[in-house]
Scaffold this active site. Structure first.
Site, PDB file in Angstrom:
ATOM      1  N   HIS A 367       0.800  -1.224   0.000  1.00 13.69           N
ATOM      2  CA  HIS A 367       0.000   0.000   0.000  1.00 13.69           C
ATOM      3  C   HIS A 367       0.832   1.272   0.000  1.00 13.69           C
ATOM      4  CE1 HIS A 367      -4.118  -1.530   0.518  1.00 13.69           C
ATOM      5  NE2 HIS A 367      -3.592  -2.482   1.261  1.00 13.69           N
ATOM      6  N   LYS A 558      -8.961  13.279   4.607  1.00 17.84           N
ATOM      7  CA  LYS A 558      -8.048  12.130   4.577  1.00 17.84           C
ATOM      8  C   LYS A 558      -7.063  12.269   5.730  1.00 17.84           C
ATOM      9  CE  LYS A 558      -7.037  13.260   0.350  1.00 17.84           C
ATOM     10  NZ  LYS A 558      -7.184  12.045  -0.417  1.00 17.84           N
ATOM     11  N   ARG A 559      -6.288  11.231   5.950  1.00 17.12           N
ATOM     12  CA  ARG A 559      -5.268  11.264   6.998  1.00 17.12           C
ATOM     13  C   ARG A 559      -4.342  12.461   6.782  1.00 17.12           C
ATOM     14  NH1 ARG A 559      -0.536   8.222   6.762  1.00 17.12           N
ATOM     15  NH2 ARG A 559      -1.419   7.190   4.948  1.00 17.12           N
ATOM     16  N   LYS A 564       0.263  14.204   1.469  1.00 15.35           N
ATOM     17  CA  LYS A 564      -1.102  14.453   0.996  1.00 15.35           C
ATOM     18  C   LYS A 564      -1.368  15.950   0.799  1.00 15.35           C
ATOM     19  CE  LYS A 564      -2.874  10.194   3.108  1.00 15.35           C
ATOM     20  NZ  LYS A 564      -3.369   9.462   1.933  1.00 15.35           N
ATOM     21  N   THR A 666      -8.909   5.939  -2.016  1.00 17.48           N
ATOM     22  CA  THR A 666     -10.294   5.503  -2.269  1.00 17.48           C
ATOM     23  C   THR A 666     -11.267   6.650  -2.008  1.00 17.48           C
ATOM     24  OG1 THR A 666     -10.398   4.602  -0.005  1.00 17.48           O
ATOM     25  CG2 THR A 666      -9.918   3.053  -1.795  1.00 17.48           C
ATOM     26  N   LYS A 670     -14.872   7.673  -3.895  1.00 14.78           N
ATOM     27  CA  LYS A 670     -16.142   7.952  -3.217  1.00 14.78           C
ATOM     28  C   LYS A 670     -16.680   9.316  -3.615  1.00 14.78           C
ATOM     29  CE  LYS A 670     -14.306   5.248   0.562  1.00 14.78           C
ATOM     30  NZ  LYS A 670     -13.397   5.350   1.711  1.00 14.78           N
TER      31      LYS A 670
END
Length: 832
Positions: A367, A558-559, A564, A666, A670
């Site tokens: 991952h 998100k985290r 990110k 993901t 969504k």
């Protein structure tokens, strides 16, 4: 059979309104122990959950019985996280009785939505890894695949996130405080798990060298089972979670001596194993606890798998034909050494045969390409905590490197990279290498990620085993993420194309022809606005900030992690804030920036970025000069339930990671499925989303993964030059550095500024800033034209059918696991 019991059986399976109502009233009195007049909302939740659970049990047992009768090959999905969310809405929807339940409660004078609100989110995960695992369980059950999930029953999960003076503060997430009506404790299912001790060598009955692990500390793993309902309710699989139990809970001797805390010390220390997800590993004790957690659940799961297998088989020759064990990331990778130990030490299988069985049984999903996220445990810690496993890893490594020497042709550098042991400095066991070597298939989770795996972290292994790496692009379950989370849009879609899309998301492509239908576009906008009103109310409750429902909802959930790039987003928000203040007469597109996500407790930079977002929001939201044209909110304690409110309401989906660093994502799927347009880099599954929705229906910006590598390799990137050449960026950074957003501590954000300048800007925030601002402007310009925006949003939803986790799971089933659907028989229902 006595008629009273037969009627009771029928009652417990009744799916009509009257039967549900009678069950609710009966369960409230006889199981919850409350009178209707005294019952709280939580009482009613437990009542409804238990009554719905009744309707699952027969089918659940039928499913399990069918697997045993057919001796079907089963999938065992080992994951440290299962972010399953609330189960009441999921169970009702997959059984197809949501409306019946709503009507039954209405007749009692209750509202289903109020009852649902009393269910806490199961604190069994953190982010995408755990949510993917939950989607896969749903898809396995919906596709009638024999599948089991294995994980840990965390007492407190990760943590409950609160903001105090803008800082993240962690509190225990007490989701089990009032019990969990969905789980079935299995006190009879107990497996011993050992730590520490020493290894003793001896000769077995035929004179061969053998080993036993002795003088070890033992804990017990106790099973808790949760039914996993597939769509339609025919197949109901199992999620089995392990809770740690002490071999001796209470020491009477210490108690009688007055040492009351010492009397329960062993119990407390043992149960820490299943207390918290991802204990802070900044300390040596935290690292050791995490290693022990991973071994604890993996060992218990493998013992359970072998116990189940041996009910039908007298030797292990057929284990790969009857069991497919999937490692979700490296967390359960110690399972490769553990299966070898169980086969060789406990069951007398020869080494070479055990290795062939092990490798044919395991497969591994990678991952991440981040080196720090590929687990590597100190050898000294492994030798102390798991001494026999360290011996086994040494032997696996020696045999592998001996075979690889010829191909390496004296290239010691290559042998060093292939080794399971990193010999540099503090020697460490590379769990990614172990997972790769011990699996017959290794997969990435997006096309780009899989190719980068071959070129970077597993380049040498790919050269050794060129057929082993394959791609399985992630997916999401349309049941949870559209049918349940977005009822206004789901109802609209079903009214036009029927409900077949819920089971077969490829059917949603029929919506594409509706994109030019003015009436459908208006109805699509109406559904989106309804969701935005719900989110606006949620934001007001959670933060006290009132946002414009008709503003552009720009969402990054998100985290919290530097790669990110929440930092890039908030810097653009500051630049936009400055433009609005400088140009008060311009007719601005109102924008609401919505953030949510947790930072790991020891990740200080991520926590500082959270504080920055909150500080900027405090200034912007209270500045009358921008009116309501810009609002910034950071929602606390992001979880599945919050996501189900946020995703359907989003207009713009932020997927802005540094290219080459996000494996898949993901959340991007969504949000797009719910009609949000993506603004993102060509990273992870964004690449495939662009291919499916079309270049014109997505906002792509920034450096590509190849350009990122070239820029870093050249050493020619100077972020100070980029900042100096961009007045908007320089102004935003100057405001941060001079304390505009932190007047109480002007130097608070020095670490962020240092990372962006002298630190080399590893995540290339400054490099992508200008291009990102242009993409943001393009999004705002498009949002002015609501007809065109809606047309593109419809095309996003219509073209997301390929991203169903059903598709992903069937690819795993056919190309990795060799597992086939098994339709359960339900004889009990036929009899009644």
């Amino acid at each position: 059979m006595d008629a009273r019991y037969k009627s009771r059986e029928i009652e417990r399976r009744s799916l009509d309104v009257d039967g549900l109502k009678r069950s609710f009233l009966e369960w409230l009195v006889y199981s919850v122990g409350k009178d209707a007049r005294a019952a709280t909302r939580r009482d009613w939740f437990h009542t409804v959950a238990l009554a719905v659970r009744d309707r699952l049990v027969d089918r659940w047992m039928d499913t399990t019985r069918t697997y045993y009768q057919q001796d079907a090959k089963r999938v065992y999905y080992l994951s440290l996280e299962f972010l399953i969310g609330r189960l009441l809405t999921n169970s009702l929807a997959n059984l197809g009785i949501t409306d019946q339940c709503r009507q039954a409660l209405d007749r009692i004078g209750l509202n289903l939505d109020d009852v649902v609100e009393a269910e806490p989110d199961a604190a069994l995960g953190n982010g995408g890894l755990g949510r993917l695992a939950a989607c896969f369980l749903d898809s396995m059950a919906s596709e009638a695949l024999p599948g089991y999930g294995y994980g840990i029953r965390y007492e407190f999960g990760l943590f409950e996130q609160r903001f105090e003076h803008g800082w993240q503060v962690e509190y225990p997430e007490q989701w089990l405080q009032f019990g969990n009506p969905w789980e079935f404790p299995r006190p009879e299912v107990l497996y011993p798990v050992q730590f520490y001790g020493r290894v003793e060598e001896f000769r077995d009955s035929v004179g061969e060298r053998a080993y036993r692990w002795v003088d070890a500390e033992r804990v017990l793993a106790m099973a808790y089972d949760t039914p996993v309902v597939g769509y339609g309710g025919d197949t109901i699989n199992t999620l089995r979670l392990w809770s740690a139990r002490a071999t001796r809970d209470f020491n009477f001797g210490h108690f009688n001596d007055g040492a009351y805390m010492k009397a329960v010390e062993q119990k407390v220390l043992t149960e820490n194993l299943s207390r918290v997800l991802y204990p802070n590993d900044a300390t040596e004790g935290g690292k050791e606890l995490r290693l022990k957690q991973e071994y604890f659940f993996t060992s218990a799961s493998l013992q359970d798998i072998l116990r189940r297998y041996l009910q039908h088989h007298s030797n292990f020759d057929s284990l790969p034909d009857k069991a497919a064990i999937q490692l979700n990331d490296t967390h359960p990778a110690i399972g490769i050494a553990e299966l070898m130990r169980l086969l060789v030490d406990q069951h007398g299988v020869t080494w070479d045969k055990a290795w062939d069985i092990t490798r044919a049984t395991f497969s591994y999903t990678n991952h991440t390409l981040l080196p720090e996220a590929l687990e590597a445990w100190p050898v000294r810690m492994m030798e102390r905590v798991l001494p026999r496993h360290m011996q086994i890893i040494y032997e696996i490594n020696a045999k592998f490197l001996n075979r690889s020497k010829a191909r390496a042709a004296g290239d010691n550098g290559r042998l060093s990279r292939l080794s399971l042991i990193d010999e540099r400095g503090d020697r460490r066991v590379r769990m990614g290498n172990l997972a790769f070597l011990g699996s017959h298939k290794v997969n990435g989770v997006s096309a780009l990620h899989t190719e980068l795996m071959k070129q970077t972290v597993f380049a040498d292994f790919h050269a050794e085993f060129p057929e082993r790496i394959n791609n399985k692009t992630n997916g999401i379950t349309p049941r949870r993420w559209l049918h349940q989370a977005n009822q206004p849009l789901a109802a609209l879609i079903t009214s036009r194309i029927g409900n077949g899309w819920i089971k077969d998301l490829s059917q949603i492509s029929a919506l594409a022809e509706k994109a030019d239908d003015l009436v459908f576009r208006e109805e699509f906008r109406r559904a989106k606005r309804k969701n935005k009103k719900r989110l606006a109310a949620y934001i007001a409750r959670q933060t006290g900030v009132d946002v414009q429902v008709d503003s552009l909802f720009d969402v990054q959930v998100k985290r919290m992690h530097e790669y990110k790039r929440q930092l890039l987003n908030i810097l653009q928000a500051i630049a936009l804030y400055n433009e609005m203040r400088d140009n008060p007469t311009v007719s601005w597109v109102p924008v609401t920036k919505i953030f949510a996500g947790k930072a790991a407790p020891s990740y200080h930079m991520a926590k500082l970025i959270i504080k920055l977002i909150n500080d900027v929001a405090k200034v912007v939201n209270h500045d009358p000069s921008v009116h309501d044209n810009l609002k910034i909110v950071l929602l606390p304690n992001y979880n599945v339930t919050a996501a189900e409110i946020i995703m359907p309401a989003a207009d713009l989906s932020e997927q802005i990671s540094t290219a080459g660093m996000e494996a898949s994502g993901t959340g991007n799927m969504k949000l797009a499925l719910n009609g949000a347009l993506t603004i993102g880099t060509l990273d992870g599954a964004n690449v495939e989303i662009r291919e499916h929705v079309g270049d014109d229906n997505i906002f792509i910006f920034g450096l590509t993964a190849e350009e990122v590598n070239d820029l870093r390799a050249s050493g020619g990137f100077n972020p100070r030059d980029v900042i100096a050449s961009n007045p908007s960026l320089k102004r935003a950074l100057d405001m941060i550095s001079t304390g505009v957003f932190s007047p109480d501590d002007p130097h608070r954000y020095h670490p962020i500024l240092q990372a962006l300048t002298d630190g080399g800007d590893h995540f290339l925030v400054t490099a992508d800033f200008s291009d990102y601002c242009q993409a943001q402007q393009a999004a705002m310009d498009l949002y002015r034209d609501q007809e065109e925006w809606t047309r593109k949003a419809i095309l996003n939803t219509a073209n997301m059918g390929w991203f169903s986790s059903d598709r992903t799971i069937m690819e795993y089933a056919t190309e990795i696991w060799d597992v086939h659907p098994v339709k359960p028989e339900h004889p009990a229902e036929t009899e009644t």
